[in-house]
Design an enzyme around this catalytic site. Structure first.
Site, PDB file in Angstrom:
ATOM      1  N   HIS A 117       0.851  -1.193   0.000  1.00 37.51           N
ATOM      2  CA  HIS A 117       0.000   0.000   0.000  1.00 37.51           C
ATOM      3  C   HIS A 117       0.889   1.246   0.000  1.00 37.51           C
ATOM      4  O   HIS A 117       1.829   1.347   0.802  1.00 37.51           O
ATOM      5  CB  HIS A 117      -0.903  -0.002   1.236  1.00 37.51           C
ATOM      6  CG  HIS A 117      -1.815   1.172   1.282  1.00 37.51           C
ATOM      7  ND1 HIS A 117      -2.955   1.259   0.509  1.00 37.51           N
ATOM      8  CD2 HIS A 117      -1.735   2.338   1.965  1.00 37.51           C
ATOM      9  CE1 HIS A 117      -3.538   2.416   0.727  1.00 37.51           C
ATOM     10  NE2 HIS A 117      -2.825   3.098   1.605  1.00 37.51           N
ATOM     11  N   LEU A 152     -10.131  -3.275   5.196  1.00 29.99           N
ATOM     12  CA  LEU A 152      -9.365  -2.708   4.081  1.00 29.99           C
ATOM     13  C   LEU A 152      -8.110  -1.966   4.563  1.00 29.99           C
ATOM     14  O   LEU A 152      -8.206  -1.046   5.384  1.00 29.99           O
ATOM     15  CB  LEU A 152     -10.252  -1.748   3.277  1.00 29.99           C
ATOM     16  CG  LEU A 152      -9.597  -1.145   2.038  1.00 29.99           C
ATOM     17  CD1 LEU A 152      -9.399  -2.208   0.965  1.00 29.99           C
ATOM     18  CD2 LEU A 152     -10.411   0.020   1.511  1.00 29.99           C
TER      19      LEU A 152
HETATM   20  C1  GRF Z   1       1.393   0.430  -6.076  1.00 29.07           C
HETATM   21  O1  GRF Z   1       1.743   1.752  -5.835  1.00 29.07           O
HETATM   22  C2  GRF Z   1       0.836  -0.211  -4.852  1.00 29.07           C
HETATM   23  O2  GRF Z   1       1.246   0.386  -3.670  1.00 29.07           O
HETATM   24  C3  GRF Z   1      -0.645  -0.038  -4.992  1.00 29.07           C
HETATM   25  O3  GRF Z   1      -0.906  -0.111  -6.365  1.00 29.07           O
HETATM   26  C4  GRF Z   1       0.244   0.305  -7.081  1.00 29.07           C
HETATM   27  C5  GRF Z   1       0.513  -0.728  -8.128  1.00 29.07           C
HETATM   28  O4  GRF Z   1       1.432  -0.288  -9.073  1.00 29.07           O
HETATM   29  N1  GRF Z   1      -1.342  -1.031  -4.223  1.00 29.07           N
HETATM   30  P1  GRF Z   1       2.002  -1.280 -10.184  1.00 29.07           P
HETATM   31  O5  GRF Z   1       0.806  -1.794 -10.990  1.00 29.07           O
HETATM   32  O6  GRF Z   1       2.732  -2.382  -9.486  1.00 29.07           O
HETATM   33  O7  GRF Z   1       2.901  -0.436 -11.028  1.00 29.07           O
END
Ligand code: GRF
Length: 221
Positions: A117, A152
């Site tokens: 996250h 969540l």
């Molecule tokens: C990441 O920043 C993650 O923290 C969030 O969604 C984004 C996914 O990015 N849960 P990617 O698709 O891996 O580039």
């Protein structure tokens, strides 16, 4: 039971994505450099997700499950479970998977679902974290890897990595900085798990047998 994994017996994982898949790519790249993990399957709810292309290029099986093909969330999740079970993953890695998972799914993979996250949880669960850091003129920002529970973005924290926000930062630069950090943090947590150092629960995380504080491991790269 805690198990150790190595290159002969890599940690089997499944990765769930919805979009770009840069975190997936970081895991693929870390595996190429020796991380003892095997991605058994990449599943997306979005057929356009660029991450599917990344998986194909790395010769990883892919599957698409679209919400519109299922009458309810539970029907979707039942199919997702059936699909994942064929591959016997030890961990389910959420990497930008933009769907809420049902209690059925979470119970099925109890303590074996991880999420990354883009905020220092418990601050800023949900979306638009970079904008909020910017609006609130926060001095510090970072990313969190946690166990997924029914609440969540509120499952027990495994690890966080933080950085100082510059005065010149805006939401776009914060997004880029977080991504760079995440690409180290997620593979690092997988390495710790593969080494048998992490013991995950719905309400707590143990590292090398010791209960971690609420913020988890604080890592810098
Ligand atoms: C990441 O920043 C993650 O923290 C969030 O969604 C984004 C996914 O990015 N849960 P990617 O698709 O891996 O580039």
């Amino acid at each position: 039971m805690i198990q150790n994994y190595n290159s002969q017996n890599p940690l089997p994982i499944a990765v769930l994505i919805s979009g770009n898949g840069s975190n997936l790519q970081a895991i693929i790249d870390a595996i190429a450099k020796g991380l003892p993990v095997e991605i058994k399957i990449v599943i997306s709810n979005n057929p356009q997700a660029y991450g599917l292309e990344r998986a194909k290029q790395a010769h990883i099986p892919t599957h698409v499950l679209q919400a519109q093909d299922f009458p309810t969330r539970v029907d979707y999740d039942k199919e997702l479970i059936a699909c994942l079970d064929q591959f016997q993953p030890r961990l389910i890695i959420l990497a930008g998977f933009m769907r809420i998972l049902s209690a059925l799914f979470i119970e099925h993979f109890n303590n074996r679902i991880l999420n990354i996250h883009p905020a220092l949880l418990p601050k800023y669960p949900g979306l638009n974290t970079h904008q909020m850091v910017y609006n609130n003129k926060d001095k510090i920002h970072g990313s969190t890897v946690h166990v997924v529970t029914e609440h969540l973005d509120a499952g027990p924290i495994i690890a966080q990595s933080a950085f100082a926000v510059d005065e010149s930062d805006d939401p776009a630069s914060l997004t880029a900085k977080i991504k760079q950090l995440e690409h180290k943090l997620y593979p690092h947590v997988l390495a710790l798990y593969a080494q048998g150092k992490l013991d995950l629960h719905q309400d707590k995380v143990f590292y090398e047998g010791k209960l971690l504080p609420k913020q988890g491991l604080q890592l810098s790269f």
